[in-house]
Design a protein around this motif. Structure first.
Motif, short mmCIF file in Angstrom:
data_model
loop_
_atom_site.label_atom_id
_atom_site.label_comp_id
_atom_site.label_asym_id
_atom_site.label_seq_id
_atom_site.Cartn_x
_atom_site.Cartn_y
_atom_site.Cartn_z
N VAL A 42 4.02 -9.76 -0.90
CA VAL A 42 4.36 -8.31 -0.66
C VAL A 42 4.40 -8.05 1.35
O VAL A 42 3.82 -8.63 1.82
N PRO B 62 7.78 -7.04 -2.76
CA PRO B 62 7.23 -5.57 -3.05
C PRO B 62 6.99 -4.94 -1.65
O PRO B 62 6.44 -5.75 -0.93
N CYS C 107 16.14 -0.37 -4.70
CA CYS C 107 15.45 -0.49 -5.11
C CYS C 107 15.84 -0.26 -6.37
O CYS C 107 15.27 -1.77 -7.68
N ALA D 44 10.23 -3.26 -6.00
CA ALA D 44 9.30 -2.49 -6.21
C ALA D 44 8.62 -2.05 -4.70
O ALA D 44 8.79 -2.47 -4.11
N LYS E 274 7.00 -3.06 -11.14
CA LYS E 274 8.93 -2.61 -10.11
C LYS E 274 8.64 -1.43 -10.60
O LYS E 274 8.47 -1.14 -11.53
#
Length: 233
Positions: free
Chosen positions: A43, A66, A85, A91, A221
């Motif tokens: 992330v 993400p 996105c 995400a 998502k």
């Protein structure tokens, strides 16, 4: 969780400290716009600068990472990020402020605006106070507060910085050394005033909220907000 910190200023360092305390690993920490391998991370947390934010976020999404962003001042490109996105089935969370307390404050602000919309004798204004290193004015948080009032209060159609006009919410921005962030919503009439205030004592609240958002977005998502993270509103 392996975290990329995109933007390693005071906020990035505060996020790093809390992330390590919560058992996470920092695999990237950079203030550059390029030269890092984002695929190392589970992330990404972007607290960079406006000119770098779009590049950082788009790079994450295109590599399936993400990303949450607390950078303000880049939102002219927000819809482009939304499109990327969706195209990449990624995400993403953007928040003008990740503080848990501020996000509760946002909801209180909207609820108060709904009540005050029936009381035409009150005029609303916003004051925001931040440290002198803050680059943008008004703050993204103040803009979110103004937009929350506009959405619930038909008397107002826009906000103005340090200026008062009919149908506009004046936002008074002040910059004072060592102030993490204070926001005041003021409804005033000739008889009395009602104020709603949030005062940050340090950066830890913002940093903790960013980490909680990063933990939450894993394996999801879509395009989300802190209201989704906190299940409020």
């Amino acid at each position: 969780m392996k975290i990329a910190l995109l933007g390693y200023g005071k906020m990035g360092k505060a996020i790093e400290e809390i992330a390590l305390l919560r058992g996470h690993q920092i695999v990237i920490k950079t203030s550059d716009e390029d030269g890092y391998d984002i695929t190392q991370a589970d992330v990404a947390i972007d607290f960079s600068v406006p000119k770098a934010a779009f590049f950082n976020i788009a790079k994450c999404l295109k590599h399936g990472v993400p990303v949450i962003s607390g950078t303000t001042g880049w939102l002219d490109n927000y819809e482009n990020i939304v499109s990327i996105c969706k195209e990449e089935n990624g995400a993403f969370i953007y928040a003008s402020n990740f503080s848990l307390g501020v996000n509760i404050f946002f909801e209180l602000n909207k609820n108060l605006a709904k009540i005050m919309s029936q009381l035409k004798q009150y005029n609303v204004s916003i004051e925001e106070i931040h440290h002198t290193q803050k680059l943008d004015a008004p703050s993204g948080t103040a803009i979110t507060l103004a937009e929350g009032i506009i959405s619930e209060h038909s008397e107002y159609s826009k906000w103005l910085l340090n200026e008062s006009k009919e149908k506009a919410i004046p936002i008074n921005a002040k910059r004072i050394d060592s102030v993490p962030g204070t926001h005041i919503i003021d409804y005033s009439s000739i008889t009395d005033s009602i104020q709603l205030t949030h005062t940050a004592h340090n950066r830890q609240g913002f940093a903790l909220g960013a980490i909680i958002a990063a933990e939450w977005i894993l394996d999801k998502k879509g395009i989300f907000t802190m209201k989704d993270v906190l299940n409020i509103g």
